[in-house]
Design an enzyme around this catalytic site. Sequence first.
Site, PDB file in Angstrom:
ATOM      1  N   HIS A 145     -21.549  31.553  32.040  1.00 42.53           N
ATOM      2  CA  HIS A 145     -22.748  31.080  32.294  1.00 42.53           C
ATOM      3  C   HIS A 145     -23.927  31.326  31.262  1.00 42.53           C
ATOM      4  O   HIS A 145     -23.686  32.002  30.495  1.00 42.53           O
ATOM      5  CB  HIS A 145     -23.185  31.939  33.634  1.00 42.53           C
ATOM      6  CG  HIS A 145     -23.458  33.574  33.136  1.00 42.53           C
ATOM      7  ND1 HIS A 145     -24.753  34.039  32.839  1.00 42.53           N
ATOM      8  CD2 HIS A 145     -22.744  34.599  33.551  1.00 42.53           C
ATOM      9  CE1 HIS A 145     -24.462  35.194  32.661  1.00 42.53           C
ATOM     10  NE2 HIS A 145     -23.421  35.671  33.170  1.00 42.53           N
ATOM     11  N   ASP A 164     -27.273  31.093  31.763  1.00 46.04           N
ATOM     12  CA  ASP A 164     -28.471  31.853  32.269  1.00 46.04           C
ATOM     13  C   ASP A 164     -28.255  33.137  31.814  1.00 46.04           C
ATOM     14  O   ASP A 164     -27.327  33.821  31.705  1.00 46.04           O
ATOM     15  CB  ASP A 164     -28.862  31.533  33.501  1.00 46.04           C
ATOM     16  CG  ASP A 164     -27.915  32.247  34.346  1.00 46.04           C
ATOM     17  OD1 ASP A 164     -26.789  32.042  34.326  1.00 46.04           O
ATOM     18  OD2 ASP A 164     -28.539  33.161  35.320  1.00 46.04           O
ATOM     19  N   ASP A 201     -23.794  38.867  27.162  1.00 45.70           N
ATOM     20  CA  ASP A 201     -23.604  38.252  28.559  1.00 45.70           C
ATOM     21  C   ASP A 201     -24.755  37.022  28.631  1.00 45.70           C
ATOM     22  O   ASP A 201     -25.886  37.394  28.955  1.00 45.70           O
ATOM     23  CB  ASP A 201     -24.103  39.566  29.413  1.00 45.70           C
ATOM     24  CG  ASP A 201     -24.022  39.136  30.973  1.00 45.70           C
ATOM     25  OD1 ASP A 201     -23.510  38.323  31.252  1.00 45.70           O
ATOM     26  OD2 ASP A 201     -24.921  39.894  31.794  1.00 45.70           O
ATOM     27  N   GLU A 229     -26.026  32.355  37.305  1.00 48.72           N
ATOM     28  CA  GLU A 229     -25.409  33.620  37.964  1.00 48.72           C
ATOM     29  C   GLU A 229     -26.261  34.848  37.846  1.00 48.72           C
ATOM     30  O   GLU A 229     -26.302  35.745  38.796  1.00 48.72           O
ATOM     31  CB  GLU A 229     -24.206  33.833  36.589  1.00 48.72           C
ATOM     32  CG  GLU A 229     -23.182  34.922  37.181  1.00 48.72           C
ATOM     33  CD  GLU A 229     -23.603  36.205  36.810  1.00 48.72           C
ATOM     34  OE1 GLU A 229     -22.874  37.313  37.476  1.00 48.72           O
ATOM     35  OE2 GLU A 229     -24.273  36.490  36.142  1.00 48.72           O
ATOM     36  N   GLU A 230     -27.118  35.077  37.147  1.00 49.13           N
ATOM     37  CA  GLU A 230     -28.179  36.206  37.130  1.00 49.13           C
ATOM     38  C   GLU A 230     -29.058  36.362  38.240  1.00 49.13           C
ATOM     39  O   GLU A 230     -29.559  37.275  38.440  1.00 49.13           O
ATOM     40  CB  GLU A 230     -28.507  36.331  35.607  1.00 49.13           C
ATOM     41  CG  GLU A 230     -27.995  36.252  34.400  1.00 49.13           C
ATOM     42  CD  GLU A 230     -27.188  37.862  34.476  1.00 49.13           C
ATOM     43  OE1 GLU A 230     -27.043  38.370  35.248  1.00 49.13           O
ATOM     44  OE2 GLU A 230     -26.282  38.086  33.212  1.00 49.13           O
ATOM     45  N   HIS A 270     -27.831  43.433  30.065  1.00 50.36           N
ATOM     46  CA  HIS A 270     -28.990  43.479  31.047  1.00 50.36           C
ATOM     47  C   HIS A 270     -30.183  44.534  30.464  1.00 50.36           C
ATOM     48  O   HIS A 270     -31.226  44.451  31.194  1.00 50.36           O
ATOM     49  CB  HIS A 270     -28.507  44.004  32.608  1.00 50.36           C
ATOM     50  CG  HIS A 270     -27.700  42.861  33.101  1.00 50.36           C
ATOM     51  ND1 HIS A 270     -27.703  42.891  34.494  1.00 50.36           N
ATOM     52  CD2 HIS A 270     -27.085  41.814  32.847  1.00 50.36           C
ATOM     53  CE1 HIS A 270     -26.841  42.061  35.033  1.00 50.36           C
ATOM     54  NE2 HIS A 270     -26.722  41.464  33.970  1.00 50.36           N
TER      55      HIS A 270
END
Length: 467
Positions: free
Chosen positions: A106, A108, A139, A174-175, A439
Amino acid sequence: MTSVPPTAGPDTESAVTEAVNLGIPSALSDLGDLVRIPGIAWPSFDQTQLERSAERVAELARETGVFDEVRVLRAAVPGTDEMGQPAVLATRAARNGKPTILLYAHHDVQPPGDDALWETSPFEPTVRDGRLYGRGAADDKAGIMSHIASLRAVREVLGGDFDLGVSMFIEGEEEYGSRSFTQFLSDNADALRADAIVVADSGNWDSTTPGLTVSLRGNARFTLTVRTLDHASHSGMFGGAVPDAMMATVRLLSTLWDADGAVAVAGLTERDAPTPEYGEATLRDETGLLPGVTPIGRDSILSRIWNKPSVTVIGIDATSVEAASNTLLPEVSVVISARVAPGQSGEEAYAALEKHLRENEPFGAQLTFSDVDLGNGFLVDTSGWAVSMARQAMADGYGAEPVDLGVGGSIPFIADLVREFPEAQILVTGVEDPYSRAHSPNESLHLETFRHAVLTEALMLTRMNAR
Protein backbone atom coordinates in the site's frame (compact mmCIF):
# COMPACT_ATOMS: atom_id res chain seq x y z
CA MET A 1 11.76 -27.43 7.41
CA THR A 2 11.40 -29.27 4.11
CA SER A 3 13.98 -27.98 1.67
CA VAL A 4 12.85 -27.11 -1.84
CA PRO A 5 15.78 -27.17 -4.26
CA PRO A 6 16.08 -24.25 -6.66
CA THR A 7 14.36 -24.91 -9.97
CA ALA A 8 16.20 -22.15 -11.84
CA GLY A 9 19.78 -22.79 -12.88
CA PRO A 10 22.65 -21.62 -10.65
CA ASP A 11 23.96 -19.26 -13.33
CA THR A 12 20.53 -17.65 -13.62
CA GLU A 13 20.19 -17.25 -9.86
CA SER A 14 23.71 -15.84 -9.59
CA ALA A 15 22.84 -13.29 -12.26
CA VAL A 16 19.61 -12.39 -10.44
CA THR A 17 21.55 -11.91 -7.20
CA GLU A 18 24.02 -9.61 -8.95
CA ALA A 19 21.19 -7.65 -10.58
CA VAL A 20 19.49 -7.17 -7.20
CA ASN A 21 22.69 -5.92 -5.55
CA LEU A 22 23.42 -3.50 -8.38
CA GLY A 23 19.85 -2.22 -8.35
CA ILE A 24 19.56 -1.44 -4.63
CA PRO A 25 20.90 2.16 -4.84
CA SER A 26 18.33 3.02 -7.53
CA ALA A 27 15.56 1.31 -5.55
CA LEU A 28 16.43 3.29 -2.41
CA SER A 29 16.48 6.51 -4.40
CA ASP A 30 12.99 5.76 -5.71
CA LEU A 31 11.89 4.84 -2.20
CA GLY A 32 13.11 8.22 -0.99
CA ASP A 33 11.03 9.92 -3.69
CA LEU A 34 7.94 8.03 -2.49
CA VAL A 35 8.60 8.95 1.15
CA ARG A 36 8.61 12.63 0.16
CA ILE A 37 4.97 12.35 -0.94
CA PRO A 38 2.74 12.72 2.18
CA GLY A 39 -0.08 10.50 0.96
CA ILE A 40 -2.49 10.16 3.90
CA ALA A 41 -6.02 8.85 3.36
CA TRP A 42 -7.66 10.70 6.26
CA PRO A 43 -10.06 13.33 4.80
CA SER A 44 -8.48 16.11 6.86
CA PHE A 45 -5.24 15.76 4.87
CA ASP A 46 -4.51 16.92 1.32
CA GLN A 47 -5.97 14.19 -0.85
CA THR A 48 -4.12 15.32 -3.97
CA GLN A 49 -0.98 13.86 -2.40
CA LEU A 50 -2.50 10.39 -2.63
CA GLU A 51 -3.12 10.99 -6.31
CA ARG A 52 0.52 12.00 -6.74
CA SER A 53 1.62 8.91 -4.87
CA ALA A 54 -0.53 6.58 -6.98
CA GLU A 55 0.66 8.12 -10.23
CA ARG A 56 4.30 7.77 -9.16
CA VAL A 57 3.80 4.10 -8.27
CA ALA A 58 2.08 3.52 -11.62
CA GLU A 59 5.02 5.15 -13.37
CA LEU A 60 7.47 2.88 -11.53
CA ALA A 61 5.40 -0.16 -12.52
CA ARG A 62 5.38 0.85 -16.20
CA GLU A 63 9.12 1.48 -16.16
CA THR A 64 9.81 -2.14 -15.17
CA GLY A 65 8.70 -3.24 -18.65
CA VAL A 66 7.04 -6.27 -17.06
CA PHE A 67 3.33 -5.47 -17.23
CA ASP A 68 0.87 -5.62 -20.11
CA GLU A 69 -1.29 -2.93 -18.50
CA VAL A 70 -0.97 -0.47 -15.60
CA ARG A 71 -3.96 1.52 -14.37
CA VAL A 72 -4.84 3.84 -11.49
CA LEU A 73 -8.32 2.86 -10.31
CA ARG A 74 -10.84 3.62 -7.59
CA ALA A 75 -13.71 1.58 -6.22
CA ALA A 76 -16.87 2.61 -4.41
CA VAL A 77 -17.04 2.49 -0.62
CA PRO A 78 -19.90 0.02 0.03
CA GLY A 79 -22.96 1.54 1.69
CA THR A 80 -21.99 5.11 0.79
CA ASP A 81 -21.89 7.36 -2.26
CA GLU A 82 -18.14 7.86 -1.81
CA MET A 83 -15.29 6.55 -3.92
CA GLY A 84 -12.25 5.02 -2.30
CA GLN A 85 -8.69 6.25 -2.65
CA PRO A 86 -6.62 5.66 -5.81
CA ALA A 87 -5.01 2.26 -6.15
CA VAL A 88 -2.59 0.93 -8.76
CA LEU A 89 -3.41 -2.28 -10.63
CA ALA A 90 -0.77 -3.71 -12.97
CA THR A 91 -1.23 -7.00 -14.83
CA ARG A 92 0.80 -9.43 -16.91
CA ALA A 93 -0.83 -12.60 -18.23
CA ALA A 94 0.77 -15.98 -17.57
CA ARG A 95 2.04 -17.96 -20.53
CA ASN A 96 2.62 -21.64 -21.28
CA GLY A 97 0.77 -22.86 -18.20
CA LYS A 98 2.88 -21.01 -15.65
CA PRO A 99 1.34 -19.78 -12.37
CA THR A 100 0.29 -16.21 -11.64
CA ILE A 101 1.50 -14.34 -8.58
CA LEU A 102 -0.19 -11.23 -7.14
CA LEU A 103 2.04 -8.72 -5.34
CA TYR A 104 0.32 -6.48 -2.77
CA ALA A 105 1.50 -3.42 -0.82
CA HIS A 106 0.00 0.00 0.00
CA HIS A 107 1.17 3.51 -0.83
CA ASP A 108 -0.79 5.45 1.82
CA VAL A 109 0.84 6.15 5.17
CA GLN A 110 -0.08 6.99 8.72
CA PRO A 111 -0.24 10.67 9.74
CA PRO A 112 3.16 11.78 11.08
CA GLY A 113 1.87 12.83 14.50
CA ASP A 114 3.81 15.43 16.47
CA ASP A 115 6.68 16.65 14.30
CA ALA A 116 8.58 17.58 17.46
CA LEU A 117 8.97 13.88 18.26
CA TRP A 118 10.80 13.23 15.00
CA GLU A 119 14.58 13.58 14.96
CA THR A 120 14.36 14.50 11.27
CA SER A 121 11.47 15.65 9.09
CA PRO A 122 8.97 12.79 8.64
CA PHE A 123 8.69 13.38 4.89
CA GLU A 124 12.36 14.00 4.18
CA PRO A 125 14.09 10.60 3.87
CA THR A 126 17.26 10.55 5.95
CA VAL A 127 19.89 7.81 6.25
CA ARG A 128 21.77 7.33 9.48
CA ASP A 129 23.33 4.29 11.15
CA GLY A 130 22.29 1.94 8.37
CA ARG A 131 18.63 2.89 8.44
CA LEU A 132 16.39 5.06 6.25
CA TYR A 133 14.11 7.29 8.35
CA GLY A 134 10.80 8.75 7.22
CA ARG A 135 7.05 8.14 7.36
CA GLY A 136 6.32 5.17 5.12
CA ALA A 137 9.99 4.24 4.76
CA ALA A 138 9.08 0.85 6.19
CA ASP A 139 5.26 0.75 6.24
CA ASP A 140 4.68 0.25 3.40
CA LYS A 141 6.52 2.08 0.67
CA ALA A 142 9.45 -0.28 1.19
CA GLY A 143 6.97 -3.07 0.40
CA ILE A 144 6.19 -1.37 -2.91
CA MET A 145 9.86 -0.98 -3.76
CA SER A 146 10.66 -4.58 -2.81
CA HIS A 147 8.18 -5.60 -5.52
CA ILE A 148 9.49 -3.09 -8.06
CA ALA A 149 13.17 -3.83 -7.41
CA SER A 150 12.71 -7.61 -7.58
CA LEU A 151 10.80 -7.30 -10.87
CA ARG A 152 13.55 -5.10 -12.30
CA ALA A 153 16.16 -7.75 -11.49
CA VAL A 154 14.07 -10.61 -12.88
CA ARG A 155 13.42 -8.79 -16.15
CA GLU A 156 17.07 -7.80 -16.50
CA VAL A 157 18.13 -11.45 -16.27
CA LEU A 158 15.22 -13.28 -17.93
CA GLY A 159 14.30 -10.64 -20.48
CA GLY A 160 10.80 -9.37 -21.17
CA ASP A 161 9.30 -12.62 -22.44
CA PHE A 162 9.34 -14.76 -19.29
CA ASP A 163 6.23 -16.88 -18.73
CA LEU A 164 5.25 -16.17 -15.11
CA GLY A 165 2.01 -14.26 -14.69
CA VAL A 166 2.42 -11.22 -12.45
CA SER A 167 -0.16 -8.80 -11.09
CA MET A 168 0.52 -5.97 -8.67
CA PHE A 169 -2.09 -4.28 -6.49
CA ILE A 170 -0.90 -1.23 -4.57
CA GLU A 171 -3.71 -0.01 -2.32
CA GLY A 172 -4.25 3.63 -1.34
CA GLU A 173 -6.19 3.43 1.92
CA GLU A 174 -4.88 0.54 4.03
CA GLU A 175 -4.09 2.82 6.95
CA TYR A 176 -7.60 4.26 6.76
CA GLY A 177 -9.39 0.92 7.02
CA SER A 178 -9.34 -0.32 3.39
CA ARG A 179 -12.89 0.94 3.04
CA SER A 180 -13.24 0.19 -0.67
CA PHE A 181 -11.10 -2.96 -0.63
CA THR A 182 -13.88 -5.55 -0.93
CA GLN A 183 -15.50 -3.62 -3.78
CA PHE A 184 -12.14 -3.28 -5.53
CA LEU A 185 -11.68 -7.06 -5.32
CA SER A 186 -15.13 -7.62 -6.76
CA ASP A 187 -14.67 -5.04 -9.54
CA ASN A 188 -11.30 -6.46 -10.59
CA ALA A 189 -11.61 -10.13 -9.66
CA ASP A 190 -10.38 -11.49 -12.99
CA ALA A 191 -7.31 -9.24 -13.03
CA LEU A 192 -6.45 -10.06 -9.40
CA ARG A 193 -7.01 -13.84 -9.49
CA ALA A 194 -3.73 -15.62 -8.78
CA ASP A 195 -2.20 -18.90 -7.62
CA ALA A 196 -0.20 -17.15 -4.90
CA ILE A 197 -0.51 -13.73 -3.27
CA VAL A 198 2.44 -11.98 -1.63
CA VAL A 199 1.30 -9.43 0.97
CA ALA A 200 4.40 -7.33 1.68
CA ASP A 201 3.08 -5.58 4.78
CA SER A 202 4.47 -7.47 7.77
CA GLY A 203 7.82 -7.92 9.47
CA ASN A 204 10.72 -10.20 10.30
CA TRP A 205 12.04 -11.87 13.42
CA ASP A 206 14.93 -9.38 13.50
CA SER A 207 17.04 -7.40 11.03
CA THR A 208 18.96 -10.49 9.87
CA THR A 209 16.40 -13.29 10.28
CA PRO A 210 13.44 -13.45 7.88
CA GLY A 211 9.92 -14.16 9.01
CA LEU A 212 6.92 -15.66 7.26
CA THR A 213 3.75 -14.50 8.99
CA VAL A 214 1.46 -17.49 9.52
CA SER A 215 -1.07 -16.00 11.95
CA LEU A 216 -2.62 -12.59 12.51
CA ARG A 217 -4.98 -11.36 15.18
CA GLY A 218 -8.29 -9.85 14.15
CA ASN A 219 -9.66 -6.58 15.45
CA ALA A 220 -12.76 -5.04 17.00
CA ARG A 221 -12.65 -1.27 17.34
CA PHE A 222 -15.51 0.96 18.48
CA THR A 223 -16.41 4.16 20.25
CA LEU A 224 -18.04 3.90 23.68
CA THR A 225 -19.90 6.91 25.08
CA VAL A 226 -20.78 6.99 28.78
CA ARG A 227 -23.46 9.42 30.05
CA THR A 228 -24.58 10.01 33.63
CA LEU A 229 -26.00 13.58 33.57
CA ASP A 230 -28.06 15.67 31.17
CA HIS A 231 -25.85 18.69 31.89
CA ALA A 232 -22.63 19.58 33.69
CA SER A 233 -22.84 20.39 37.41
CA HIS A 234 -20.59 22.01 40.03
CA SER A 235 -18.29 19.35 41.48
CA GLY A 236 -18.22 21.05 44.87
CA MET A 237 -21.98 21.37 45.11
CA PHE A 238 -22.85 17.79 44.08
CA GLY A 239 -19.62 15.77 44.13
CA GLY A 240 -19.90 12.79 46.44
CA ALA A 241 -23.55 12.21 45.63
CA VAL A 242 -23.67 12.35 41.83
CA PRO A 243 -21.53 10.05 39.66
CA ASP A 244 -19.96 11.99 36.85
CA ALA A 245 -19.23 10.38 33.49
CA MET A 246 -15.47 10.23 34.05
CA MET A 247 -15.84 8.32 37.30
CA ALA A 248 -18.24 5.88 35.66
CA THR A 249 -15.94 5.47 32.65
CA VAL A 250 -12.87 4.75 34.78
CA ARG A 251 -14.77 2.19 36.85
CA LEU A 252 -16.19 0.55 33.74
CA LEU A 253 -12.92 0.35 31.81
CA SER A 254 -11.11 -1.16 34.78
CA THR A 255 -13.31 -4.27 34.49
CA LEU A 256 -11.75 -5.14 31.12
CA TRP A 257 -8.53 -6.42 32.71
CA ASP A 258 -7.64 -8.52 35.76
CA ALA A 259 -4.97 -7.73 38.32
CA ASP A 260 -2.22 -9.05 36.00
CA GLY A 261 -3.37 -6.89 33.12
CA ALA A 262 -4.74 -9.87 31.19
CA VAL A 263 -8.05 -9.40 29.38
CA ALA A 264 -10.97 -10.37 31.64
CA VAL A 265 -13.84 -10.49 29.14
CA ALA A 266 -15.86 -13.70 28.99
CA GLY A 267 -16.28 -14.92 25.44
CA LEU A 268 -12.94 -13.71 24.08
CA THR A 269 -10.99 -16.81 23.09
CA GLU A 270 -7.31 -17.74 23.00
CA ARG A 271 -5.32 -19.83 20.53
CA ASP A 272 -3.13 -22.64 21.83
CA ALA A 273 0.04 -22.67 19.73
CA PRO A 274 3.78 -22.84 20.48
CA THR A 275 5.92 -19.71 20.24
CA PRO A 276 9.68 -19.16 19.89
CA GLU A 277 11.84 -18.09 22.80
CA TYR A 278 11.50 -14.38 23.51
CA GLY A 279 12.46 -12.96 26.88
CA GLU A 280 11.49 -9.92 28.91
CA ALA A 281 14.82 -8.23 28.19
CA THR A 282 14.07 -8.35 24.46
CA LEU A 283 10.57 -7.00 25.05
CA ARG A 284 11.98 -4.09 27.07
CA ASP A 285 14.58 -3.31 24.44
CA GLU A 286 12.16 -3.39 21.49
CA THR A 287 9.33 -1.46 23.16
CA GLY A 288 11.07 1.06 25.41
CA LEU A 289 9.35 -0.29 28.53
CA LEU A 290 10.46 2.02 31.35
CA PRO A 291 12.50 0.78 34.31
CA GLY A 292 10.22 -0.52 37.04
CA VAL A 293 7.24 -0.95 34.69
CA THR A 294 6.32 -4.62 34.44
CA PRO A 295 4.87 -6.50 31.47
CA ILE A 296 1.22 -7.51 31.65
CA GLY A 297 -0.53 -10.82 31.12
CA ARG A 298 0.44 -14.43 31.70
CA ASP A 299 2.20 -17.32 29.90
CA SER A 300 4.92 -16.78 27.30
CA ILE A 301 5.34 -13.21 26.09
CA LEU A 302 4.80 -14.06 22.44
CA SER A 303 1.66 -16.04 23.24
CA ARG A 304 0.25 -12.86 24.82
CA ILE A 305 1.03 -10.92 21.62
CA TRP A 306 0.24 -13.53 18.97
CA ASN A 307 -2.38 -15.87 20.41
CA LYS A 308 -4.36 -14.02 23.09
CA PRO A 309 -6.76 -11.08 22.90
CA SER A 310 -5.78 -7.61 24.03
CA VAL A 311 -7.84 -4.50 24.77
CA THR A 312 -6.45 -0.97 24.51
CA VAL A 313 -8.09 2.43 25.03
CA ILE A 314 -6.60 4.45 22.17
CA GLY A 315 -8.56 7.71 22.44
CA ILE A 316 -10.65 9.73 24.83
CA ASP A 317 -12.86 12.82 24.55
CA ALA A 318 -13.10 14.69 27.84
CA THR A 319 -12.12 18.06 29.24
CA SER A 320 -8.42 18.71 28.65
CA VAL A 321 -6.01 19.40 31.50
CA GLU A 322 -5.60 22.93 30.22
CA ALA A 323 -9.35 23.58 30.26
CA ALA A 324 -10.10 21.73 33.53
CA SER A 325 -12.71 23.26 35.82
CA ASN A 326 -14.56 22.16 38.94
CA THR A 327 -17.25 20.40 36.95
CA LEU A 328 -18.93 17.01 36.97
CA LEU A 329 -18.71 15.79 33.37
CA PRO A 330 -22.01 14.62 31.90
CA GLU A 331 -20.45 12.59 29.06
CA VAL A 332 -17.15 10.90 28.16
CA SER A 333 -16.31 9.03 24.95
CA VAL A 334 -13.47 6.57 24.48
CA VAL A 335 -12.23 4.54 21.52
CA ILE A 336 -11.56 0.91 22.39
CA SER A 337 -9.33 -1.21 20.16
CA ALA A 338 -9.38 -4.95 20.78
CA ARG A 339 -7.09 -7.44 19.07
CA VAL A 340 -8.79 -10.77 18.59
CA ALA A 341 -7.07 -14.15 18.80
CA PRO A 342 -6.70 -16.00 15.49
CA GLY A 343 -9.66 -18.30 14.98
CA GLN A 344 -12.29 -15.98 16.49
CA SER A 345 -14.31 -13.64 14.30
CA GLY A 346 -14.36 -9.92 14.88
CA GLU A 347 -18.16 -10.05 15.15
CA GLU A 348 -18.07 -12.63 17.93
CA ALA A 349 -15.40 -10.70 19.82
CA TYR A 350 -17.30 -7.41 19.56
CA ALA A 351 -20.48 -9.10 20.84
CA ALA A 352 -18.53 -10.37 23.87
CA LEU A 353 -17.09 -6.92 24.58
CA GLU A 354 -20.44 -5.14 24.30
CA LYS A 355 -22.10 -7.73 26.54
CA HIS A 356 -19.34 -7.37 29.15
CA LEU A 357 -19.54 -3.58 29.20
CA ARG A 358 -23.32 -3.52 29.46
CA GLU A 359 -23.28 -6.05 32.28
CA ASN A 360 -20.72 -3.99 34.20
CA GLU A 361 -22.10 -0.50 33.67
CA PRO A 362 -21.56 1.38 36.97
CA PHE A 363 -24.28 3.39 38.71
CA GLY A 364 -26.72 2.72 35.87
CA ALA A 365 -24.69 4.85 33.45
CA GLN A 366 -26.07 5.06 29.90
CA LEU A 367 -23.81 3.42 27.31
CA THR A 368 -23.81 4.08 23.56
CA PHE A 369 -21.75 2.11 21.03
CA SER A 370 -20.86 3.60 17.64
CA ASP A 371 -18.28 3.61 14.81
CA VAL A 372 -17.85 -0.17 15.03
CA ASP A 373 -15.03 -1.50 12.83
CA LEU A 374 -14.40 -5.26 12.72
CA GLY A 375 -11.85 -7.51 11.05
CA ASN A 376 -11.10 -11.22 11.16
CA GLY A 377 -7.74 -12.79 11.92
CA PHE A 378 -5.82 -15.14 9.68
CA LEU A 379 -4.18 -18.56 9.87
CA VAL A 380 -1.98 -19.71 6.96
CA ASP A 381 -2.19 -23.16 5.46
CA THR A 382 1.54 -23.86 5.37
CA SER A 383 1.33 -27.08 3.33
CA GLY A 384 1.30 -25.53 -0.16
CA TRP A 385 4.07 -25.36 -2.76
CA ALA A 386 4.22 -21.56 -2.66
CA VAL A 387 4.85 -21.51 1.10
CA SER A 388 7.68 -24.03 0.72
CA MET A 389 9.16 -22.00 -2.13
CA ALA A 390 8.89 -18.77 -0.11
CA ARG A 391 10.65 -20.31 2.88
CA GLN A 392 13.52 -21.57 0.74
CA ALA A 393 13.86 -18.22 -1.01
CA MET A 394 14.01 -16.50 2.39
CA ALA A 395 16.72 -18.89 3.58
CA ASP A 396 18.77 -18.17 0.46
CA GLY A 397 17.99 -14.45 0.30
CA TYR A 398 18.85 -13.74 3.94
CA GLY A 399 21.35 -16.52 4.54
CA ALA A 400 19.31 -17.55 7.58
CA GLU A 401 16.46 -19.97 8.13
CA PRO A 402 13.10 -18.15 8.35
CA VAL A 403 10.93 -18.12 11.45
CA ASP A 404 7.18 -18.72 11.29
CA LEU A 405 5.71 -15.63 12.93
CA GLY A 406 2.46 -14.65 14.53
CA VAL A 407 1.66 -10.96 14.46
CA GLY A 408 -0.24 -9.14 17.17
CA GLY A 409 -1.49 -6.50 14.77
CA SER A 410 -4.28 -7.00 12.28
CA ILE A 411 -4.48 -7.00 8.50
CA PRO A 412 -8.23 -7.57 8.12
CA PHE A 413 -8.24 -7.39 4.33
CA ILE A 414 -6.36 -10.70 4.16
CA ALA A 415 -9.59 -12.39 5.19
CA ASP A 416 -11.21 -10.65 2.22
CA LEU A 417 -8.51 -12.04 -0.09
CA VAL A 418 -9.09 -15.54 1.26
CA ARG A 419 -12.84 -15.23 0.76
CA GLU A 420 -12.57 -13.83 -2.78
CA PHE A 421 -9.73 -16.13 -3.92
CA PRO A 422 -10.03 -19.31 -1.83
CA GLU A 423 -7.62 -21.30 -4.02
CA ALA A 424 -4.76 -18.80 -3.73
CA GLN A 425 -1.89 -19.40 -1.32
CA ILE A 426 -1.29 -16.33 0.87
CA LEU A 427 2.32 -15.38 1.67
CA VAL A 428 2.55 -12.59 4.26
CA THR A 429 6.05 -11.13 4.17
CA GLY A 430 7.61 -7.77 4.88
CA VAL A 431 10.67 -5.60 5.28
CA GLU A 432 10.16 -4.37 8.84
CA ASP A 433 12.23 -5.40 11.85
CA PRO A 434 11.46 -4.86 15.55
CA TYR A 435 13.06 -1.39 15.47
CA SER A 436 11.15 -0.05 12.45
CA ARG A 437 8.60 1.78 14.64
CA ALA A 438 5.83 1.65 12.06
CA HIS A 439 3.04 4.16 12.91
CA SER A 440 5.36 5.89 15.40
CA PRO A 441 7.69 8.88 15.19
CA ASN A 442 11.09 8.05 13.68
CA GLU A 443 9.80 5.18 11.55
CA SER A 444 12.71 3.58 9.71
CA LEU A 445 13.86 0.84 7.37
CA HIS A 446 16.95 -1.28 7.99
CA LEU A 447 18.78 -1.00 4.67
CA GLU A 448 20.38 -4.44 4.72
CA THR A 449 17.03 -6.03 5.56
CA PHE A 450 15.60 -4.31 2.49
CA ARG A 451 18.32 -5.78 0.26
CA HIS A 452 17.68 -9.27 1.64
CA ALA A 453 13.92 -8.86 1.12
CA VAL A 454 14.38 -7.81 -2.51
CA LEU A 455 16.72 -10.74 -3.18
CA THR A 456 14.27 -13.14 -1.56
CA GLU A 457 11.40 -12.01 -3.77
CA ALA A 458 13.53 -11.97 -6.91
CA LEU A 459 14.69 -15.55 -6.28
CA MET A 460 11.13 -16.65 -5.57
CA LEU A 461 9.81 -15.09 -8.79
CA THR A 462 12.66 -16.63 -10.79
CA ARG A 463 11.96 -20.07 -9.38
CA MET A 464 8.21 -19.72 -9.91
CA ASN A 465 8.88 -18.87 -13.54
CA ALA A 466 10.92 -22.08 -13.89
CA ARG A 467 8.46 -24.22 -11.91
